[in-house]
Design a protein around this motif. Structure first.
Motif, PDB file in Angstrom:
ATOM      1  N   ALA A 194       0.832  -1.201   0.000  1.00  0.00           N
ATOM      2  CA  ALA A 194       0.000   0.000   0.000  1.00  0.00           C
ATOM      3  C   ALA A 194       0.870   1.255   0.000  1.00  0.00           C
ATOM      4  O   ALA A 194       0.591   2.231  -0.716  1.00  0.00           O
ATOM      5  CB  ALA A 194      -0.929  -0.008   1.212  1.00  0.00           C
ATOM      6  N   LYS A 195       1.931   1.234   0.798  1.00  0.00           N
ATOM      7  CA  LYS A 195       2.855   2.376   0.831  1.00  0.00           C
ATOM      8  C   LYS A 195       3.574   2.516  -0.508  1.00  0.00           C
ATOM      9  O   LYS A 195       3.827   3.638  -0.971  1.00  0.00           O
ATOM     10  CB  LYS A 195       3.871   2.173   1.967  1.00  0.00           C
ATOM     11  CG  LYS A 195       4.936   3.271   2.069  1.00  0.00           C
ATOM     12  CD  LYS A 195       4.362   4.540   2.665  1.00  0.00           C
ATOM     13  CE  LYS A 195       5.362   5.687   2.687  1.00  0.00           C
ATOM     14  NZ  LYS A 195       6.717   5.327   3.094  1.00  0.00           N
ATOM     15  N   LEU A 196       3.892   1.384  -1.142  1.00  0.00           N
ATOM     16  CA  LEU A 196       4.534   1.440  -2.459  1.00  0.00           C
ATOM     17  C   LEU A 196       3.681   2.225  -3.447  1.00  0.00           C
ATOM     18  O   LEU A 196       4.198   3.046  -4.217  1.00  0.00           O
ATOM     19  CB  LEU A 196       4.777   0.024  -2.983  1.00  0.00           C
ATOM     20  CG  LEU A 196       5.282  -0.100  -4.427  1.00  0.00           C
ATOM     21  CD1 LEU A 196       6.685   0.502  -4.573  1.00  0.00           C
ATOM     22  CD2 LEU A 196       5.294  -1.562  -4.869  1.00  0.00           C
ATOM     23  N   LEU A 197       2.363   2.002  -3.434  1.00  0.00           N
ATOM     24  CA  LEU A 197       1.492   2.747  -4.340  1.00  0.00           C
ATOM     25  C   LEU A 197       1.590   4.250  -4.069  1.00  0.00           C
ATOM     26  O   LEU A 197       1.602   5.056  -5.014  1.00  0.00           O
ATOM     27  CB  LEU A 197       0.046   2.273  -4.189  1.00  0.00           C
ATOM     28  CG  LEU A 197      -0.248   0.851  -4.683  1.00  0.00           C
ATOM     29  CD1 LEU A 197      -1.673   0.463  -4.333  1.00  0.00           C
ATOM     30  CD2 LEU A 197      -0.014   0.739  -6.190  1.00  0.00           C
ATOM     31  N   SER A 198       1.662   4.638  -2.818  1.00  0.00           N
ATOM     32  CA  SER A 198       1.826   6.058  -2.487  1.00  0.00           C
ATOM     33  C   SER A 198       3.170   6.587  -2.969  1.00  0.00           C
ATOM     34  O   SER A 198       3.266   7.716  -3.471  1.00  0.00           O
ATOM     35  CB  SER A 198       1.707   6.273  -0.973  1.00  0.00           C
ATOM     36  OG  SER A 198       0.441   5.881  -0.500  1.00  0.00           O
ATOM     37  N   ASN A 199       4.196   5.755  -2.830  1.00  0.00           N
ATOM     38  CA  ASN A 199       5.548   6.182  -3.207  1.00  0.00           C
ATOM     39  C   ASN A 199       5.759   6.282  -4.714  1.00  0.00           C
ATOM     40  O   ASN A 199       6.804   6.766  -5.157  1.00  0.00           O
ATOM     41  CB  ASN A 199       6.591   5.238  -2.621  1.00  0.00           C
ATOM     42  CG  ASN A 199       6.783   5.402  -1.134  1.00  0.00           C
ATOM     43  OD1 ASN A 199       7.035   4.434  -0.426  1.00  0.00           O
ATOM     44  ND2 ASN A 199       6.661   6.616  -0.621  1.00  0.00           N
ATOM     45  N   LEU A 200       4.802   5.835  -5.533  1.00  0.00           N
ATOM     46  CA  LEU A 200       4.942   5.977  -6.981  1.00  0.00           C
ATOM     47  C   LEU A 200       4.960   7.448  -7.392  1.00  0.00           C
ATOM     48  O   LEU A 200       5.421   7.779  -8.479  1.00  0.00           O
ATOM     49  CB  LEU A 200       3.817   5.231  -7.705  1.00  0.00           C
ATOM     50  CG  LEU A 200       3.771   3.724  -7.477  1.00  0.00           C
ATOM     51  CD1 LEU A 200       2.630   3.094  -8.265  1.00  0.00           C
ATOM     52  CD2 LEU A 200       5.098   3.064  -7.842  1.00  0.00           C
ATOM     53  N   GLY A 201       4.474   8.311  -6.528  1.00  0.00           N
ATOM     54  CA  GLY A 201       4.525   9.749  -6.807  1.00  0.00           C
ATOM     55  C   GLY A 201       5.851  10.391  -6.449  1.00  0.00           C
ATOM     56  O   GLY A 201       6.076  11.559  -6.775  1.00  0.00           O
ATOM     57  N   ASN A 202       6.767   9.647  -5.792  1.00  0.00           N
ATOM     58  CA  ASN A 202       8.051  10.232  -5.395  1.00  0.00           C
ATOM     59  C   ASN A 202       8.836  10.740  -6.595  1.00  0.00           C
ATOM     60  O   ASN A 202       9.419  11.828  -6.572  1.00  0.00           O
ATOM     61  CB  ASN A 202       8.892   9.204  -4.645  1.00  0.00           C
ATOM     62  CG  ASN A 202       8.387   8.941  -3.242  1.00  0.00           C
ATOM     63  OD1 ASN A 202       7.219   9.179  -2.942  1.00  0.00           O
ATOM     64  ND2 ASN A 202       9.241   8.417  -2.383  1.00  0.00           N
ATOM     65  N   ALA A 203       8.883   9.932  -7.665  1.00  0.00           N
ATOM     66  CA  ALA A 203       9.640  10.339  -8.849  1.00  0.00           C
ATOM     67  C   ALA A 203       8.981  11.522  -9.532  1.00  0.00           C
ATOM     68  O   ALA A 203       9.656  12.415 -10.054  1.00  0.00           O
ATOM     69  CB  ALA A 203       9.768   9.161  -9.822  1.00  0.00           C
ATOM     70  N   LEU A 204       7.651  11.547  -9.536  1.00  0.00           N
ATOM     71  CA  LEU A 204       6.930  12.675 -10.133  1.00  0.00           C
ATOM     72  C   LEU A 204       7.306  13.967  -9.411  1.00  0.00           C
ATOM     73  O   LEU A 204       7.631  14.978 -10.049  1.00  0.00           O
ATOM     74  CB  LEU A 204       5.433  12.401 -10.034  1.00  0.00           C
ATOM     75  CG  LEU A 204       4.469  13.236 -10.903  1.00  0.00           C
ATOM     76  CD1 LEU A 204       3.107  12.539 -10.950  1.00  0.00           C
ATOM     77  CD2 LEU A 204       4.299  14.647 -10.381  1.00  0.00           C
ATOM     78  N   GLU A 205       7.267  13.933  -8.079  1.00  0.00           N
ATOM     79  CA  GLU A 205       7.647  15.104  -7.287  1.00  0.00           C
ATOM     80  C   GLU A 205       9.106  15.473  -7.526  1.00  0.00           C
ATOM     81  O   GLU A 205       9.457  16.655  -7.639  1.00  0.00           O
ATOM     82  CB  GLU A 205       7.426  14.807  -5.805  1.00  0.00           C
ATOM     83  CG  GLU A 205       7.860  15.944  -4.891  1.00  0.00           C
ATOM     84  CD  GLU A 205       7.907  15.519  -3.436  1.00  0.00           C
ATOM     85  OE1 GLU A 205       7.284  16.213  -2.619  1.00  0.00           O
ATOM     86  OE2 GLU A 205       8.594  14.521  -3.122  1.00  0.00           O
ATOM     87  N   ALA A 206       9.970  14.459  -7.630  1.00  0.00           N
ATOM     88  CA  ALA A 206      11.401  14.728  -7.782  1.00  0.00           C
ATOM     89  C   ALA A 206      11.710  15.450  -9.083  1.00  0.00           C
ATOM     90  O   ALA A 206      12.543  16.366  -9.109  1.00  0.00           O
ATOM     91  CB  ALA A 206      12.186  13.423  -7.715  1.00  0.00           C
ATOM     92  N   VAL A 207      11.050  15.070 -10.168  1.00  0.00           N
ATOM     93  CA  VAL A 207      11.403  15.672 -11.459  1.00  0.00           C
ATOM     94  C   VAL A 207      10.600  16.922 -11.766  1.00  0.00           C
ATOM     95  O   VAL A 207      11.085  17.805 -12.488  1.00  0.00           O
ATOM     96  CB  VAL A 207      11.276  14.651 -12.618  1.00  0.00           C
ATOM     97  CG1 VAL A 207      12.164  13.449 -12.372  1.00  0.00           C
ATOM     98  CG2 VAL A 207       9.847  14.229 -12.853  1.00  0.00           C
TER      99      VAL A 207
END
Length: 347
Positions: A194-207
């Motif tokens: 479940a946390k992995l699904l949330s973390n899919l936005g990490n790269a979006l935020e990073a770039v």
């Protein structure tokens, strides 16, 4: 128990600092400028009640400690791309009374994603997983910030791949004395996926910067939808948003910290520090891997994985790709896959 925090960055530094605050024995493991700063000035932990400073021992690896103690707990808190090197270094470390760390000691994986504990189980007999819900920042050597209140974080933990035991409960008890809630669960991977699904936005935020506009949120939902489709195809269970909300409630509320500028998540922080690597291969890349294994296209996660890695390698500034351009690239990636799937097979 003595806690050896392997990777004293945002997560490891916060957990180590809070444990030290309760009088728990802690050893911090760090590298480079961060290690130098920790040795010279101690760990500066910025939290809602102010800046705390601790001076636990700081080492760069197991050789500096000699034989490990039988009551040591190894907490693996490096980024997943650094896990293999850390596991290789610590697994053969001797333990007082006989045996090695891999044979005798508990290893707790307090990281994003799901790959590190799989890597750990190849070497270590006693592996524990943690679903890390802990907003923390590390961009300056020697300094870690954690803005959550009244709790610093919620850390579901259990044996990997499943189950609970007395060691998990003892670790949880120590964490709960140190500003954390630490539920011991027999199905820790459900929480981690479940946390992995949330973390899919990490790269979006990073770039492309914060995921707070209508356009950014819409793109994240498309990225997450790929992840949900992949987990469904793979038959992987994960905790629902409702169950997560019920477990977390308002236990971790972010507050502004004096002297701490607004930052971003773990991937944003890697780019901000110019680390040269990023965790996208084990977040968006995990979805890409599962998609290939189960025949589910994942063009958006593949795109974010590729862009995040390029940003890290080229040491580009976080948030420097305009969201409009990222959306255009995303639309193009999806259209290409749709067109490719519509072509007749050459078989």
């Amino acid at each position: 128990m003595r806690y050896i925090i392997i990777g004293a960055g945002a997560i490891g530094g916060t957990v180590g600092g809070r444990l030290a605050q309760t009088g728990q024995e802690v050893v911090l493991v760090a590298r480079g400028a961060h290690r130098t700063a920790l040795r010279e000035g101690g760990l500066r932990l910025r939290v809602p009640e102010g800046e705390l400073r601790f001076r636990p021992p700081v080492v760069d690896g197991p050789d500096a400690l000699g034989a490990l103690r039988a009551d040591d707990v190894l907490v693996l808190a490096v980024k997943t791309q650094d896990s293999e090197a850390a596991l290789r270094a610590w697994a053969p470390a001797p333990v007082e009374g006989g045996g090695t760390a891999a044979e005798e000691l508990p290893l707790v994986c307090a990281q994003n994603g799901v790959e590190s504990q799989r890597l750990a189980l190849r070497r270590f007999r006693h592996v524990y997983g943690v679903c890390v819900w802990l907003p923390a920042t590390h961009v300056e050597p020697g300094v870690v910030s954690a803005a959550g209140t009244p709790l610093t974080g919620v850390l579901h933990l259990g044996r990997y791949p499943h189950g609970t035991d007395d060691t998990a409960r003892r670790i949880a008890a120590d964490l709960e004395k140190a500003h954390f809630e630490a539920p011991v669960v027999p199905d820790v991977t459900r929480w981690q996926y479940a946390k992995l699904l949330s973390n899919l936005g990490n790269a979006l935020e990073a770039v492309s910067g914060p995921v707070d506009s209508e356009e950014a949120v819409a793109l994240y939902r498309r990225v997450r939808a790929e992840g949900e489709a992949v987990l469904a195809a793979a038959g992987i269970a994960y905790v629902s948003a409702e169950e997560q909300a019920a477990a977390r409630g308002d236990k971790v509320t972010l507050v502004p910290l004096d002297g701490v500028p607004r930052g971003g998540g773990s991937s944003w922080q890697s780019l901000s520090r110019g680390a040269g690597s990023i965790e996208a291969d084990h977040l968006n890349g995990e979805i890409a891997l599962l998609g290939r294994l189960h025949g589910v296209p994942t063009p958006l996660n593949e795109l974010l994985q590729r862009l995040a890695n390029a940003f890290a390698t080229e040491r580009r500034a976080p948030g420097s790709l305009p969201l409009r351009e990222l959306t255009r690239l995303a639309d193009g990636a999806v259209a290409f896959v749709q067109e490719d799937r519509g072509r007749p097979s050459l078989a």
